[in-house]
Design an enzyme around this catalytic site. Sequence first.
Site, PDB file in Angstrom:
ATOM      1  CB  SER A 147      39.230   1.880  27.707  1.00  0.00           C
ATOM      2  OG  SER A 147      39.776   1.273  28.861  1.00  0.00           O
ATOM      3  CG  ASN A 173      34.751   1.778  28.272  1.00  0.00           C
ATOM      4  OD1 ASN A 173      34.026   0.863  27.894  1.00  0.00           O
ATOM      5  ND2 ASN A 173      36.038   1.805  27.974  1.00  0.00           N
TER       6      ASN A 173
END
Length: 290
Positions: free
Chosen positions: A118, A189
């Site tokens: 991520s 993110n």
Amino acid sequence: MIKTIGVIGAGQMGNGIAHVCALAGFDVVLQDINAEQLAKALDVISANMNRQIARGKITEADRAAALARIHTTADIKAFAETDFVVEAATENEGVKKKIFADLCPVLKKDAILATNTSSISVTRLASATDRPEKFMGMHFMNPVPVMQLVELIRGIATDEETFHKVRDLTIKLGKQPANSEDFPAFIVNRILLPMINEAIYTLYEGVGSVEAIDTAMRLGANHPMGPLQLADFIGLDTCLSIMQVLYEGLADSKYRPCPLLVKYVEAGWLGRKTNRGFYDYRGEHPTPTR
């Protein structure tokens, strides 16, 4: 053609990826070094499919066929005949590179390798493999069976054929691909985690309580859940790892992880997975810990 998919890691993300791949008709090899985690993953997949049945998304026959397509193992050699493998281990660069070192000698020459990272550089992870041109990022959102987006991240060496095969696979899984450049934390993110980190600073500085901050963002910004509740859901250790990648990769003080986030992780209060984070989940209802 991709027919058999390998998934490394039977945690929250790994079992979700196995779930959607099996429902889409692919044979799945789900691997984890922890036999107990593999058994738990199958229980979670089964329970989540039951929810889909209750909502009319799938049938009992769909569930039975999908579960029959998932094969669990602790042996990495089980990936020898897979066409595509996605790594969904912990968000730690050293751990991921060690997995790739063990995995690559086992794989077929033309097998594609992806990482569900991520935040970590896809180019850097690809360099630890024997096939950087057949390697890319495939970042699923949590919970995988529910969330529609998959971020696709090409490393500097990823070839066109690999990119198109992974994009086609994403669509076959019923997901919407979004292309991101290989920058720290990619798109989602890069935007989401600094907001969560700022919410933790707001708590740390006494601007508001856990409950006040989450209520304010739910009702004031129309978010489905508050940022502190979301942090617990993601895992505070994962939140910290991503903020550290942003802070180190972009060298900007605005990405400095909040000291309170560091303290919670050091205490082992990682959110839902440990039953304690910004909320305590050990009782009948979650209660704020600050």
